[in-house]
Motif scaffolding. Structure first.
Motif, short mmCIF file in Angstrom:
data_model
loop_
_atom_site.label_atom_id
_atom_site.label_comp_id
_atom_site.label_asym_id
_atom_site.label_seq_id
_atom_site.Cartn_x
_atom_site.Cartn_y
_atom_site.Cartn_z
N LYS A 16 0.89 -1.30 -0.06
CA LYS A 16 0.11 0.01 0.13
C LYS A 16 0.80 1.20 -0.05
O LYS A 16 1.69 1.32 0.83
N ILE A 17 0.59 2.14 -0.76
CA ILE A 17 1.09 3.37 -0.80
C ILE A 17 -0.02 4.53 -0.60
O ILE A 17 -0.90 4.56 -1.28
N GLY A 50 1.26 -9.30 -4.45
CA GLY A 50 0.52 -9.40 -5.68
C GLY A 50 -0.56 -8.32 -6.34
O GLY A 50 -1.20 -8.42 -7.14
N ALA A 51 -0.60 -7.44 -5.40
CA ALA A 51 -1.43 -6.12 -5.86
C ALA A 51 -0.94 -4.78 -5.01
O ALA A 51 -0.20 -5.04 -3.92
N ILE A 52 -0.92 -3.92 -5.93
CA ILE A 52 -0.56 -2.64 -5.25
C ILE A 52 -1.83 -1.59 -5.12
O ILE A 52 -2.65 -1.41 -5.99
N LEU A 53 -1.86 -1.13 -3.82
CA LEU A 53 -3.07 -0.11 -3.58
C LEU A 53 -2.55 1.23 -3.24
O LEU A 53 -1.52 1.42 -2.60
N VAL A 83 -4.56 -1.10 -7.77
CA VAL A 83 -5.94 -0.51 -7.48
C VAL A 83 -5.79 0.96 -6.78
O VAL A 83 -5.00 1.07 -5.89
N ALA A 84 -6.68 1.89 -7.41
CA ALA A 84 -6.49 3.29 -6.78
C ALA A 84 -7.81 3.44 -6.02
O ALA A 84 -8.93 3.19 -6.41
N ALA A 85 -7.67 3.90 -5.01
CA ALA A 85 -9.04 4.19 -3.73
C ALA A 85 -9.05 5.79 -3.90
O ALA A 85 -7.98 6.21 -3.46
N VAL A 86 -9.86 6.06 -4.50
CA VAL A 86 -9.98 8.07 -4.63
C VAL A 86 -11.27 8.30 -3.97
O VAL A 86 -12.55 8.04 -4.16
N SER A 87 -10.92 9.14 -3.00
CA SER A 87 -12.08 10.11 -2.32
C SER A 87 -11.46 11.48 -2.48
O SER A 87 -10.35 11.83 -2.45
N GLY A 88 -12.61 12.60 -2.44
CA GLY A 88 -12.26 13.90 -2.51
C GLY A 88 -11.66 14.09 -4.14
O GLY A 88 -11.99 13.44 -5.02
N TYR A 89 -10.89 15.22 -3.82
CA TYR A 89 -10.29 15.64 -5.28
C TYR A 89 -9.39 14.79 -6.13
O TYR A 89 -8.15 14.22 -5.45
N ALA A 90 -9.50 14.50 -7.13
CA ALA A 90 -8.63 14.06 -8.10
C ALA A 90 -8.47 14.67 -9.35
O ALA A 90 -9.21 14.59 -10.42
N LEU A 114 -14.82 2.94 1.64
CA LEU A 114 -13.72 2.88 0.21
C LEU A 114 -12.21 2.11 0.81
O LEU A 114 -11.90 1.35 0.07
N ASP A 115 -12.01 2.36 1.86
CA ASP A 115 -10.80 1.57 2.21
C ASP A 115 -10.85 0.33 2.06
O ASP A 115 -10.03 -0.60 1.62
N ALA A 116 -11.90 0.00 2.97
CA ALA A 116 -12.12 -1.45 3.13
C ALA A 116 -12.60 -2.25 1.78
O ALA A 116 -11.86 -3.19 1.27
N GLU A 117 -13.11 -1.35 0.97
CA GLU A 117 -13.63 -2.05 -0.43
C GLU A 117 -12.33 -2.28 -1.45
O GLU A 117 -12.00 -3.40 -1.93
N ALA A 118 -11.62 -1.29 -1.15
CA ALA A 118 -10.21 -1.01 -2.10
C ALA A 118 -9.26 -2.31 -1.79
O ALA A 118 -8.81 -2.92 -2.59
N ARG A 119 -9.20 -2.41 -0.27
CA ARG A 119 -8.45 -3.47 0.37
C ARG A 119 -8.78 -5.03 -0.24
O ARG A 119 -8.05 -5.78 -0.69
N THR A 120 -10.23 -5.06 -0.12
CA THR A 120 -10.64 -6.40 -0.41
C THR A 120 -10.44 -6.60 -1.98
O THR A 120 -10.08 -7.88 -2.39
N VAL A 121 -10.57 -5.73 -2.84
CA VAL A 121 -10.48 -5.97 -4.20
C VAL A 121 -8.73 -6.22 -4.40
O VAL A 121 -8.66 -7.20 -5.10
N ALA A 122 -8.18 -5.46 -3.84
CA ALA A 122 -6.41 -5.62 -3.80
C ALA A 122 -6.23 -7.10 -3.33
O ALA A 122 -5.46 -7.88 -4.17
N GLU A 123 -6.77 -7.55 -2.27
CA GLU A 123 -6.18 -8.62 -1.72
C GLU A 123 -6.98 -9.78 -2.55
O GLU A 123 -6.22 -10.86 -2.77
N LEU A 124 -7.94 -9.75 -3.04
CA LEU A 124 -8.84 -10.92 -3.82
C LEU A 124 -7.76 -10.77 -5.31
O LEU A 124 -7.33 -12.18 -5.61
N ILE A 125 -7.43 -9.86 -5.81
CA ILE A 125 -6.39 -9.97 -7.11
C ILE A 125 -4.87 -10.60 -6.51
O ILE A 125 -4.66 -11.54 -7.12
N ALA A 126 -4.68 -10.16 -5.50
CA ALA A 126 -3.39 -10.58 -4.92
C ALA A 126 -3.37 -12.22 -4.40
O ALA A 126 -2.32 -12.93 -4.43
N SER A 127 -4.62 -12.69 -4.31
CA SER A 127 -4.79 -14.21 -3.80
C SER A 127 -4.91 -15.08 -5.25
O SER A 127 -5.17 -16.14 -4.88
#
Ligand code: CO8
Length: 260
Positions: free
Chosen positions: A19-20, A53-56, A101-108, A188-201
């Motif tokens: 995670k970055i 296996g995945a970068i968040l 996987v990018a987790a975006v809230s607020g300004y991008a 958001l954090d939980a969903e993005a982490r779940t997706v990243a962990e799923l891909i990494a699995s």
């Protein structure tokens, strides 16, 4: 692998996900040269790590990133920028083989929107606001906003965003295909982490090659892309994980990936 010398990002890893988190709250995570070095160096190290296996990639609740650092940029001349090939290193993120996987809230905004678009999957919180407001500064997008955005959302929406500089909210971003999913900010954090962990699995070579072939659709004519996909498909039959995955299916058990 947190490096205590980093000043603009936070780094952690768990469950095969690196995670970055952009961390310049006083500047709404505006991207300066230091952020670029820290993000790219860390992402490249994660990419080379067989246990990742995945970068968040994430920002804060208020801002994923409000763009390139205008204060830093405003002092540059054409020759400064040309000589340094200003911000070229960000392109290294698009050559990572590990899914991002990018987790975006607020300004991008500006470079923040362009950074998010370098990820493979964008998950947005309901507060997310995407935009290419460079026109309001007398310049244009410079990290892919005219090219990646147009390929993602088509000419009509890209022209609208780039020429007016308006913000697109999360709901519209999902409708036009800029983001994969929208969830409430609090999830958001939980969903993005779940997706990243799923891909990494998944099997790492299969996930990497899946990313490679989808990404190739942006670069190749259809016939070449289809041939590339078929060859990559064939080549996966040289991996241990193909044998394992198909044997696991046949024997009604969970696969145990070797990531090779
Ligand atoms: N750069 C530097 N500082 C920034 C930036 C930025 N992009 N965005 C916000 N900040 C700073 C503000 O200056 C402010 O600092 P201070 O408190 O010291 O004055 C702090 O963050 C908080 O910002 P605001 O007070 O403005 O917060 P608001 O909630 O009122 O507004 C906005 C939030 C709407 C996001 C507003 O800050 C804003 O419009 N920011 C600029 C957005 C923008 O124009 N982004 C595009 C920048 S250009 C770009 O990204 C080009 C990329 C390509 C480069 C390629 C090179 C080759």
């Amino acid at each position: 692998m947190t490096d205590p010398t980093y000043t603009t990002i936070k780094v952690s890893s768990a469950k095969r996900v690196g995670k970055i988190q952009l961390n310049r709250p006083a500047a709404l995570n505006a991207l300066n040269a230091e952020t670029m070095e820290e993000v790219v160096t860390t992402a490249v190290a994660f990419d080379a790590d067989p246990d990742i296996g995945a970068i968040l990639l994430s920002g804060s609740q208020k801002a994923f990133a409000a763009g390139a650092d205008i204060k830093e940029m405003s002092e540059q001349s054409f020759t400064d920028m040309y000589a340094a090939d200003w911000f070229r290193r960000w392109e290294e993120l698009t050559r990572l083989r590990t899914p991002v996987v990018a987790a975006v809230s607020g300004y991008a905004l500006g470079g923040g929107c362009e950074l998010a678009m370098m990820a493979d999957i964008i998950i947005a919180g309901t507060s997310a606001k995407f935009g290419q407001p460079e026109i309001n500064l007398g310049v244009i997008p410079g990290m892919g906003g005219s090219q990646r955005l147009t390929r993602s959302v088509g000419k009509a929406k890209a022209m609208d965003m780039v020429l007016t500089g308006r913000h697109v909210d999360a709901e519209e971003a999902e409708r036009i295909g800029l983001v994969s999913r929208v969830v409430p900010d609090g999830e958001l954090d939980a969903e993005a982490r779940t997706v990243a962990e799923l891909i990494a699995s998944k099997s790492k070579p299969a996930a990497q090659m899946a990313k490679e072939v989808v990404a190739a659709a942006f670069e190749m004519p259809l016939a070449s892309g289809l041939q590339f996909e078929r060859r990559i498909f064939h080549s996966l039959f040289a991996t241990e994980d193909q044998a394992e995955g198909m044997d696991a299916f046949a024997n009604k058990r969970k696969p145990s990936w070797k990531h090779r």
